[in-house]
Write a protein that holds these residues in place. Sequence first.
Motif, PDB file in Angstrom:
ATOM      1  N   UNK A   1       1.805  -1.184  -5.342  1.00 57.56           N
ATOM      2  CA  UNK A   1       2.850  -1.166  -4.326  1.00 57.56           C
ATOM      3  C   UNK A   1       2.985   0.001  -3.608  1.00 57.56           C
ATOM      4  N   UNK A   2       2.675   0.165  -2.336  1.00 62.21           N
ATOM      5  CA  UNK A   2       3.144   1.158  -1.333  1.00 62.21           C
ATOM      6  C   UNK A   2       1.362   1.815  -1.215  1.00 62.21           C
ATOM      7  N   UNK A   3       0.599   1.359  -1.821  1.00 62.14           N
ATOM      8  CA  UNK A   3      -0.674   1.809  -1.695  1.00 62.14           C
ATOM      9  C   UNK A   3      -1.708   0.983  -1.056  1.00 62.14           C
ATOM     10  N   UNK A   4      -2.148   1.456   0.078  1.00 58.95           N
ATOM     11  CA  UNK A   4      -2.919   0.145   1.011  1.00 58.95           C
ATOM     12  C   UNK A   4      -4.232   0.209   0.278  1.00 58.95           C
ATOM     13  N   UNK A   5      -4.639   1.143  -0.189  1.00 59.37           N
ATOM     14  CA  UNK A   5      -6.260   1.251  -1.330  1.00 59.37           C
ATOM     15  C   UNK A   5      -6.265   2.398  -1.897  1.00 59.37           C
ATOM     16  N   UNK A   6      -5.907   2.429  -3.268  1.00 60.78           N
ATOM     17  CA  UNK A   6      -5.994   3.444  -4.134  1.00 60.78           C
ATOM     18  C   UNK A   6      -7.585   3.561  -4.422  1.00 60.78           C
ATOM     19  N   UNK A   7      -8.051   4.556  -4.197  1.00 61.79           N
ATOM     20  CA  UNK A   7      -9.496   5.017  -4.538  1.00 61.79           C
ATOM     21  C   UNK A   7      -9.519   6.087  -5.565  1.00 61.79           C
ATOM     22  N   UNK A   8     -10.168   5.252  -6.634  1.00 59.18           N
ATOM     23  CA  UNK A   8     -10.391   6.328  -7.831  1.00 59.18           C
ATOM     24  C   UNK A   8     -12.010   6.484  -7.941  1.00 59.18           C
ATOM     25  N   UNK A   9     -12.510   7.440  -8.780  1.00 58.23           N
ATOM     26  CA  UNK A   9     -13.602   7.601  -9.384  1.00 58.23           C
ATOM     27  C   UNK A   9     -13.435   6.853 -10.755  1.00 58.23           C
ATOM     28  N   UNK A  10     -14.640   6.645 -11.366  1.00 60.88           N
ATOM     29  CA  UNK A  10     -14.827   5.925 -12.623  1.00 60.88           C
ATOM     30  C   UNK A  10     -13.969   6.827 -13.604  1.00 60.88           C
ATOM     31  N   UNK A  11     -13.159   6.190 -14.393  1.00 56.93           N
ATOM     32  CA  UNK A  11     -12.594   6.887 -15.478  1.00 56.93           C
ATOM     33  C   UNK A  11     -13.375   6.850 -16.746  1.00 56.93           C
ATOM     34  N   UNK A  12     -13.385   7.740 -17.744  1.00 55.48           N
ATOM     35  CA  UNK A  12     -14.024   7.970 -19.024  1.00 55.48           C
ATOM     36  C   UNK A  12     -13.860   6.705 -19.910  1.00 55.48           C
ATOM     37  N   UNK A  13     -12.800   5.756 -19.550  1.00 53.59           N
ATOM     38  CA  UNK A  13     -12.649   4.699 -20.518  1.00 53.59           C
ATOM     39  C   UNK A  13     -13.247   3.296 -19.758  1.00 53.59           C
ATOM     40  N   UNK A  14     -13.831   3.821 -18.599  1.00 51.11           N
ATOM     41  CA  UNK A  14     -14.681   2.475 -18.015  1.00 51.11           C
ATOM     42  C   UNK A  14     -16.016   2.475 -18.636  1.00 51.11           C
ATOM     43  N   UNK A  15     -16.715   1.642 -17.910  1.00 47.43           N
ATOM     44  CA  UNK A  15     -18.117   1.408 -18.626  1.00 47.43           C
ATOM     45  C   UNK A  15     -18.902   2.434 -18.254  1.00 47.43           C
TER      46      UNK A  15
END
Length: 141
Positions: free
Chosen positions: A90-104
């Motif tokens: 909510x309130x975030x038109x498009x949050x952009x994140x790099x891949x986190x360590x817990x992702x593939x």
Amino acid sequence: MSRPLTQLIFVSRPLGFDQATLAAILASAQRRNRATGITGALVCRADLYVQLLEGSRAAVTACFGRIVADRRHSDVELVWAGDTLRRLFAGTPLRDDKAHGWMWSLAEIRNGAARVAGAAAYRQLFDRLAATPRQGQDWDG
């Protein structure tokens, strides 16, 4: 009672992944999402985009149609779509994140982990991302 919102999760492969292309995609998407009431998140890697869109069914469907037609994406695959009563971003038109360590990992992506993961795995990924502070913009490249 609140009106249901639509959430949609997809994966794609970026074409021409670099900082300038990514910045252009993010600026355009954030502007358009703000105007159409869409919120969501994009996890960016040089080898994979994973995105969740949420908003009215009409707005999310139109946005996904633009993404499918966008030549900066290939192998666009719908992972999950359904209704929800609350937004994760909510309130975030498009949050952009790099891949986190817990992702593939890169090796897991190359071996197809993201393509064979079920909808529940992706939903858990975005639930966890929504509860995690946003990371900086040093994307895998």
